[in-house]
Design an enzyme around this catalytic site. Structure first.
Site, mmCIF file in Angstrom:
data_model
loop_
_atom_site.group_PDB
_atom_site.id
_atom_site.type_symbol
_atom_site.label_atom_id
_atom_site.label_comp_id
_atom_site.label_asym_id
_atom_site.label_seq_id
_atom_site.Cartn_x
_atom_site.Cartn_y
_atom_site.Cartn_z
ATOM 1 N N GLY A 1 0.567 -1.063 0.418
ATOM 2 C CA GLY A 1 0.143 0.261 0.275
ATOM 3 C C GLY A 1 1.080 1.662 0.142
ATOM 4 O O GLY A 1 1.912 0.774 -0.254
ATOM 5 N N ARG A 2 0.010 2.427 0.282
ATOM 6 C CA ARG A 2 1.348 3.302 0.427
ATOM 7 C C ARG A 2 2.221 4.005 2.037
ATOM 8 O O ARG A 2 2.864 4.476 1.809
ATOM 9 C CB ARG A 2 0.413 4.983 0.897
ATOM 10 C CG ARG A 2 -0.564 4.738 -0.320
ATOM 11 C CD ARG A 2 0.204 5.053 -2.206
ATOM 12 N NE ARG A 2 0.648 6.554 -1.893
ATOM 13 C CZ ARG A 2 0.423 7.737 -2.161
ATOM 14 N NH1 ARG A 2 -1.009 7.783 -2.361
ATOM 15 N NH2 ARG A 2 0.922 8.816 -2.119
ATOM 16 N N GLU B 1 5.795 3.564 1.628
ATOM 17 C CA GLU B 1 6.499 4.813 1.551
ATOM 18 C C GLU B 1 7.623 5.865 2.447
ATOM 19 O O GLU B 1 8.054 6.255 2.621
ATOM 20 C CB GLU B 1 5.707 5.350 0.392
ATOM 21 C CG GLU B 1 6.244 6.974 -0.274
ATOM 22 C CD GLU B 1 5.423 7.639 -0.617
ATOM 23 O OE1 GLU B 1 5.316 8.696 -2.071
ATOM 24 O OE2 GLU B 1 4.109 6.883 -1.188
ATOM 25 N N CYS C 1 3.783 -6.542 -1.978
ATOM 26 C CA CYS C 1 3.538 -4.982 -3.506
ATOM 27 C C CYS C 1 4.630 -4.532 -2.733
ATOM 28 O O CYS C 1 5.954 -4.636 -2.802
ATOM 29 C CB CYS C 1 2.143 -4.711 -2.935
ATOM 30 S SG CYS C 1 1.089 -3.287 -3.644
ATOM 31 N N HIS C 2 4.332 -3.115 -2.212
ATOM 32 C CA HIS C 2 5.585 -1.751 -1.761
ATOM 33 C C HIS C 2 6.086 -2.270 -0.785
ATOM 34 O O HIS C 2 6.933 -1.589 -0.552
ATOM 35 C CB HIS C 2 4.526 -0.484 -1.563
ATOM 36 C CG HIS C 2 4.250 -0.260 -3.361
ATOM 37 N ND1 HIS C 2 3.153 -0.540 -3.975
ATOM 38 C CD2 HIS C 2 4.508 0.900 -3.834
ATOM 39 C CE1 HIS C 2 3.062 -0.837 -5.254
ATOM 40 N NE2 HIS C 2 4.040 0.855 -5.460
ATOM 41 N N TYR D 1 5.534 -5.671 -5.849
ATOM 42 C CA TYR D 1 4.992 -4.805 -7.121
ATOM 43 C C TYR D 1 5.631 -4.290 -8.511
ATOM 44 O O TYR D 1 6.652 -4.016 -7.978
ATOM 45 C CB TYR D 1 3.874 -3.410 -6.634
ATOM 46 C CG TYR D 1 3.417 -2.818 -7.798
ATOM 47 C CD1 TYR D 1 2.016 -3.384 -8.073
ATOM 48 C CD2 TYR D 1 3.626 -2.026 -8.271
ATOM 49 C CE1 TYR D 1 1.361 -2.919 -8.727
ATOM 50 C CE2 TYR D 1 2.461 -1.606 -9.151
ATOM 51 C CZ TYR D 1 1.319 -1.984 -9.498
ATOM 52 O OH TYR D 1 0.353 -1.527 -10.445
#
Length: 196
Positions: free
Chosen positions: A88-89, A92, A118-119, A138
């Site tokens: 997800g975000r 980051e 993923c991320h 990802y």
């Protein structure tokens, strides 16, 4: 003794990628602590739903409020048997916390099971634990994973104690591999025949 799993969450973690492993691992009987820097048990993280609808990248929609059940400041990584890092975000910004990176490094140094997808690999790359590994993430992160010293794969990948996947559609295979690394014995009994 019940295994204790640490799950790193953060604001706008991917909804399925935090909720599905959290519930699945609890269903198996593991004690799963969900944490986020600067938050305590009872606080929540908003989630983001990432979907694949034919565009050049995923779409993003508001998800649920994911309630944390443990204080981040109380985490002692030596007390946990395994780590889950969803995408997800959140990754980051989570990768900017030294405490997060130190927690991740502990699991690799101690050769404990780690599952990321993923991320989430952004955190692993920032923790400098991917050198010499084979993994996936990802697809847009292929250059980041290679720059971190890892060999890229396109499928769910298991490299010793590390299990990685590209996104939530990989959950069945990713979770099955992680459970195997954890030493979980699941009996896949044949369904009973229906009475005629």
């Amino acid at each position: 003794m019940t295994k204790q799993i640490l799950l790193l969450a953060g604001d706008f973690v991917e909804d399925y990628e935090v909720m599905v492993p959290f519930q699945a691992l609890q269903m198996i009987g593991y004690d799963v602590h969900t944490v986020c820097p600067e938050k305590e048990g009872g606080d929540s993280c908003p989630t983001a739903i990432h979907d694949f609808e034919g565009d050049q990248t995923y779409t993003e929609k508001p998800g649920h409020e994911f309630e944390l059940n443990h204080d981040f400041d109380a985490v002692d990584p030596t007390e946990y048997d395994a780590l889950v890092v969803p995408g997800g975000r959140a990754p980051e910004y989570l990768r900017t916390y030294d405490d997060v990176l130190e927690i991740v490094q502990h699991f690799f140094e101690a050769e404990k099971p780690v599952a990321s997808l993923c991320h989430g690999l952004q955190i692993l790359a920032a923790a400098d634990v991917l050198e010499g590994r084979t993994c996936t993430a990802y697809p847009a992160l292929e250059a980041d994973v290679i720059a971190a010293g890892a060999e890229w794969e396109d499928d769910v990948t298991r490299d010793e104690n590390l299990v990685t996947a590209q996104a939530w559609p990989d959950h069945p295979e990713w979770l099955a591999e992680f459970l195997e690394v954890l030493g979980t014995d699941i009996d896949h009994a044949e369904p009973a025949a229906a009475d005629d």
